[in-house]
Design a protein around this motif. Structure first.
Motif, short mmCIF file in Angstrom:
data_model
loop_
_atom_site.label_atom_id
_atom_site.label_comp_id
_atom_site.label_asym_id
_atom_site.label_seq_id
_atom_site.Cartn_x
_atom_site.Cartn_y
_atom_site.Cartn_z
N THR A 167 0.87 -1.17 0.00
CA THR A 167 0.00 0.00 0.00
C THR A 167 0.90 1.22 0.00
OG1 THR A 167 -1.70 -1.20 1.22
CG2 THR A 167 -1.86 1.22 1.20
N PHE A 168 0.75 2.04 -1.03
CA PHE A 168 1.62 3.21 -1.18
C PHE A 168 1.30 4.26 -0.13
CE2 PHE A 168 1.58 1.28 -5.43
CZ PHE A 168 2.94 1.16 -5.66
N ARG A 169 2.31 4.61 0.63
CA ARG A 169 2.18 5.62 1.69
C ARG A 169 2.77 6.96 1.23
NH1 ARG A 169 3.99 4.89 7.98
NH2 ARG A 169 1.90 4.13 8.27
N GLU A 170 3.83 6.87 0.44
CA GLU A 170 4.47 8.09 -0.09
C GLU A 170 5.05 7.78 -1.46
OE1 GLU A 170 8.41 10.82 0.75
OE2 GLU A 170 7.48 9.83 2.48
N LEU A 171 4.83 8.68 -2.40
CA LEU A 171 5.39 8.58 -3.75
C LEU A 171 5.97 9.94 -4.11
CD1 LEU A 171 2.37 6.68 -5.26
CD2 LEU A 171 4.70 5.77 -5.18
N THR A 172 7.28 10.02 -4.19
CA THR A 172 7.96 11.26 -4.55
C THR A 172 8.87 10.94 -5.74
OG1 THR A 172 7.95 11.91 -2.22
CG2 THR A 172 9.38 13.16 -3.70
N ALA A 173 8.33 11.12 -6.94
CA ALA A 173 9.08 10.79 -8.16
C ALA A 173 10.23 11.77 -8.34
CB ALA A 173 8.15 10.83 -9.36
N PRO A 174 11.38 11.30 -8.77
CA PRO A 174 11.81 9.91 -8.91
C PRO A 174 12.69 9.45 -7.74
CG PRO A 174 13.35 11.29 -10.07
CD PRO A 174 12.36 12.22 -9.39
N ALA A 175 12.44 9.98 -6.56
CA ALA A 175 13.40 9.80 -5.47
C ALA A 175 12.99 8.88 -4.33
CB ALA A 175 13.73 11.18 -4.88
N ARG A 176 11.68 8.64 -4.12
CA ARG A 176 11.31 7.93 -2.89
C ARG A 176 9.97 7.22 -3.06
NH1 ARG A 176 12.44 8.68 2.90
NH2 ARG A 176 10.48 8.77 4.04
N VAL A 177 9.94 5.99 -2.56
CA VAL A 177 8.70 5.20 -2.52
C VAL A 177 8.62 4.58 -1.13
CG1 VAL A 177 7.44 3.25 -3.51
CG2 VAL A 177 8.87 4.66 -5.00
N VAL A 178 7.54 4.85 -0.43
CA VAL A 178 7.32 4.26 0.90
C VAL A 178 6.05 3.43 0.81
CG1 VAL A 178 6.96 4.71 3.36
CG2 VAL A 178 8.44 6.24 2.01
N VAL A 179 6.16 2.16 1.22
CA VAL A 179 5.02 1.25 1.13
C VAL A 179 4.85 0.46 2.42
CG1 VAL A 179 5.12 1.02 -1.39
CG2 VAL A 179 6.36 -0.60 0.03
N VAL A 180 3.61 0.18 2.76
CA VAL A 180 3.28 -0.78 3.81
C VAL A 180 3.16 -2.12 3.08
CG1 VAL A 180 1.57 -1.49 5.50
CG2 VAL A 180 2.12 0.94 5.22
N VAL A 181 3.92 -3.11 3.55
CA VAL A 181 3.98 -4.41 2.88
C VAL A 181 3.26 -5.44 3.74
CG1 VAL A 181 5.53 -6.19 1.98
CG2 VAL A 181 6.24 -3.78 1.94
N GLN A 182 2.39 -6.22 3.09
CA GLN A 182 1.64 -7.25 3.80
C GLN A 182 1.43 -8.46 2.91
OE1 GLN A 182 -1.58 -4.41 4.44
NE2 GLN A 182 -1.35 -4.73 6.63
N PHE A 183 1.30 -9.61 3.52
CA PHE A 183 0.79 -10.75 2.78
C PHE A 183 -0.69 -10.52 2.61
CE2 PHE A 183 4.83 -12.35 4.04
CZ PHE A 183 5.20 -13.13 2.96
N SER A 184 -1.25 -11.12 1.59
CA SER A 184 -2.62 -10.77 1.21
C SER A 184 -3.36 -12.02 0.78
CB SER A 184 -2.53 -9.76 0.05
OG SER A 184 -3.81 -9.34 -0.35
#
Length: 178
Positions: free
Chosen positions: A76-93
């Motif tokens: 689940t994308f928490r932060e998207l700062t192109a082209p420098a940063r991607v923050v995601v919450v990672v889970q099994f689904s």
């Protein structure tokens, strides 16, 4: 927001590709579907809504084993700062995008947080340095211990996945007009 993070697993990798392409490879289905699986596995499902709150929902299976149940995951994308940063919450689904436990490790944290930064490489023209910091999030002591004990295996698995990304980026650049 207090996310109660554990000590991070850190992976750093250099790619001979521009940051914009590496960022796209992390946020677009057409790219993720081609590289985002460890050696011996393949994605059998890949959807991406690269917006804050959107998700990358995927399933993977061992190559050549269509009868083996898929292992589902979600970022689940928490932060998207192109082209420098991607923050995601990672889970099994599950197939429907719901949260589930790791299918082979009941003590694995239900939620983890991955922060990927992309910076210009100083030793390669148009190169990118990717740094991933991955932490157990809101985890019990047992879940943090499970996550921490898995760092060596994560380095091996992510190393193979990053090798796949490196090959994929080289293929994309080779097809690009000069």
């Amino acid at each position: 927001m207090n996310d109660q993070l554990s000590a991070p697993f850190i992976l750093e990798r250099r790619f001979a590709a521009p940051r914009e392409l590496v960022y796209a490879a992390l946020t677009e289905a057409k790219h993720l579907a081609r590289w985002m699986a460890p050696p011996g596995m393949a994605l059998s499902h890949c959807t991406v809504e690269a917006t804050v709150g959107g998700a990358f929902h995927y399933a993977m299976r061992p190559l050549g084993m269509a009868d083996v149940p898929a292992m589902w995951g979600k970022w689940t994308f928490r932060e998207l700062t192109a082209p420098a940063r991607v923050v995601v919450v990672v889970q099994f689904s599950d197939r429907d995008g719901g949260v589930s436990r790791h299918p082979m490790a009941a003590s694995w944290p239900l939620t983890t947080l991955s922060t990927t930064t992309l910076s210009a490489s100083t030793d390669a023209p148009a190169g990118t340095v990717m740094r991933i910091e991955w932490c157990a999030m809101n985890a019990s002591a047992a879940e943090r211990a499970c996550f921490d004990a898995a760092h060596a295996g994560m380095a091996q698995g992510w190393g193979g996945t990053m090798d796949g990304l490196d090959r994929y980026l080289a293929e994309v650049l080779a097809r690009s007009p000069q």
